[in-house]
Design an enzyme around this catalytic site. Sequence first.
Site, PDB file in Angstrom:
ATOM      1  N   ASP A 128       0.833  -1.211   0.000  1.00 54.39           N
ATOM      2  CA  ASP A 128       0.000   0.000   0.000  1.00 54.39           C
ATOM      3  C   ASP A 128       0.868   1.262   0.000  1.00 54.39           C
ATOM      4  O   ASP A 128       0.623   2.200   0.757  1.00 54.39           O
ATOM      5  CB  ASP A 128      -0.942  -0.019   1.207  1.00 54.39           C
ATOM      6  CG  ASP A 128      -2.125   0.923   1.033  1.00 54.39           C
ATOM      7  OD1 ASP A 128      -2.372   1.366  -0.119  1.00 54.39           O
ATOM      8  OD2 ASP A 128      -2.805   1.236   2.026  1.00 54.39           O
ATOM      9  N   ASP A 147      -6.144  -8.187   6.123  1.00 49.73           N
ATOM     10  CA  ASP A 147      -7.488  -8.700   5.871  1.00 49.73           C
ATOM     11  C   ASP A 147      -8.559  -7.798   6.444  1.00 49.73           C
ATOM     12  O   ASP A 147      -9.614  -7.605   5.850  1.00 49.73           O
ATOM     13  CB  ASP A 147      -7.645 -10.106   6.467  1.00 49.73           C
ATOM     14  CG  ASP A 147      -6.879 -11.121   5.645  1.00 49.73           C
ATOM     15  OD1 ASP A 147      -6.480 -10.771   4.519  1.00 49.73           O
ATOM     16  OD2 ASP A 147      -6.665 -12.246   6.116  1.00 49.73           O
TER      17      ASP A 147
HETATM   18  P1  ATP Z   1      -5.983   4.590   3.681  1.00 52.43           P
HETATM   19  O1  ATP Z   1      -6.850   4.176   4.785  1.00 52.43           O
HETATM   20  O2  ATP Z   1      -6.659   4.511   2.364  1.00 52.43           O
HETATM   21  O3  ATP Z   1      -4.678   3.876   3.725  1.00 52.43           O
HETATM   22  P2  ATP Z   1      -4.698   6.924   4.784  1.00 52.43           P
HETATM   23  O4  ATP Z   1      -3.317   6.386   4.689  1.00 52.43           O
HETATM   24  O5  ATP Z   1      -4.862   8.383   4.502  1.00 52.43           O
HETATM   25  O6  ATP Z   1      -5.663   6.159   3.811  1.00 52.43           O
HETATM   26  P3  ATP Z   1      -4.633   6.323   7.600  1.00 52.43           P
HETATM   27  O7  ATP Z   1      -3.551   5.322   7.388  1.00 52.43           O
HETATM   28  O8  ATP Z   1      -5.726   5.977   8.536  1.00 52.43           O
HETATM   29  O9  ATP Z   1      -5.333   6.631   6.207  1.00 52.43           O
HETATM   30  O10 ATP Z   1      -3.944   7.682   8.040  1.00 52.43           O
HETATM   31  C1  ATP Z   1      -4.693   8.848   8.322  1.00 52.43           C
HETATM   32  C2  ATP Z   1      -3.787  10.065   8.269  1.00 52.43           C
HETATM   33  O11 ATP Z   1      -2.885  10.074   9.378  1.00 52.43           O
HETATM   34  C3  ATP Z   1      -2.921  10.160   7.008  1.00 52.43           C
HETATM   35  O12 ATP Z   1      -2.882  11.490   6.565  1.00 52.43           O
HETATM   36  C4  ATP Z   1      -1.554   9.740   7.486  1.00 52.43           C
HETATM   37  O13 ATP Z   1      -0.537  10.294   6.688  1.00 52.43           O
HETATM   38  C5  ATP Z   1      -1.555  10.294   8.928  1.00 52.43           C
HETATM   39  N1  ATP Z   1      -0.632   9.531   9.793  1.00 52.43           N
HETATM   40  C6  ATP Z   1      -0.633   8.206   9.997  1.00 52.43           C
HETATM   41  N2  ATP Z   1       0.326   7.826  10.854  1.00 52.43           N
HETATM   42  C7  ATP Z   1       0.981   8.954  11.220  1.00 52.43           C
HETATM   43  C8  ATP Z   1       2.117   9.227  12.089  1.00 52.43           C
HETATM   44  N3  ATP Z   1       2.757   8.245  12.724  1.00 52.43           N
HETATM   45  N4  ATP Z   1       2.527  10.507  12.199  1.00 52.43           N
HETATM   46  C9  ATP Z   1       1.896  11.494  11.529  1.00 52.43           C
HETATM   47  N5  ATP Z   1       0.835  11.307  10.710  1.00 52.43           N
HETATM   48  C10 ATP Z   1       0.373  10.050  10.543  1.00 52.43           C
END
Ligand code: ATP
Length: 297
Positions: A133, A160
Amino acid sequence: KVYCDKDFVVIERLGEGAGGSVDKVKEIATGLIWARKTIPAPSAPIQQLRRELNFLANCKHPHIVVFHGTYLSAGDSLINVLMEYCEGGSLEAVRDRMREERAAVSEKVIAKIAEGCLKGLEYLKSKNIIHRDIKPSNILLTAAGIPKLIDFGVSGELVDSYAGTFTGTSYYMAPERIQGAKYSVRSDVWSLGLTLMELARTEPIYPVDLGPIELITYIVGSQPPTLDDAAGDWSDEMKDFFRQCLCLDDSKRPSPTELLQHPWILESQKRKINLARWIQQVWQWDKPSSRPQSALQ
Ligand code: ATP
Ligand code: MG
């Protein structure tokens, strides 16, 4: 340490994805700041989940986000994963910032970020893990501008639990994956290529309002995107790097280890780049006090 929700205060919501949400939290006892990802616990065996979270805890690499701990909440229906909070934000946030300003990230910075991400992917590969991903929101930057990978699929459980909520084709998905062929680390290379190319261009690579079928046609059916006709003065080595990442035929696409030997990356490795100053400029952290603090550095 065994955690529960009462150990933290939420500072802000960082975002929501398909599988859950991420909050910036403060650990009350220590004052440390963490990012906390909360996802629904899969109904499948907790045993395998344990193994998976254990793996995350043992992942140690400069380009992989540091995991701090996990706990269950809401009557064991939610899993909370605590990890290093990355002040520099995601490449998605940086990209959007650049688009607002109609600017591109410089070639040398993109090369450094590429180098870090490739090393992260190579490390995961050495542990028999394919990320699955890679996209701008899953590559984070520390306050020092160091890129770190997050949200990689380990063997199964967490993947999953996402898979159930996953709909359609992702913008960053490699052609062979869309076509249901065997998935390999080379598919991550495609996704990384597209993710990094977005930093070099001020416009989206594929039109943003495509329906799912049109998107598939774009990814699989047309010539892969290149930097050749893009605005900007990019070196031939850089253009070649992207041509290799975005090779439609995955059997001819290099692995992360091979790409770390690409002339563009080798050149970057010899160069010292102040990524800290770069990310400071992106977010205009001129006043030190305006900078958010992370627990880890
Ligand atoms: P998807 O669910 O489709 O993978 P996503 O990656 O935007 O989408 P999440 O993985 O839930 O969804 O992340 C939500 C947000 O939080 C994103 O903008 C991500 O970059 C941010 N984020 C996640 N982990 C961290 C972290 N450790 N520090 C700072 N920001 C973070
Ligand atoms: Mg994510």
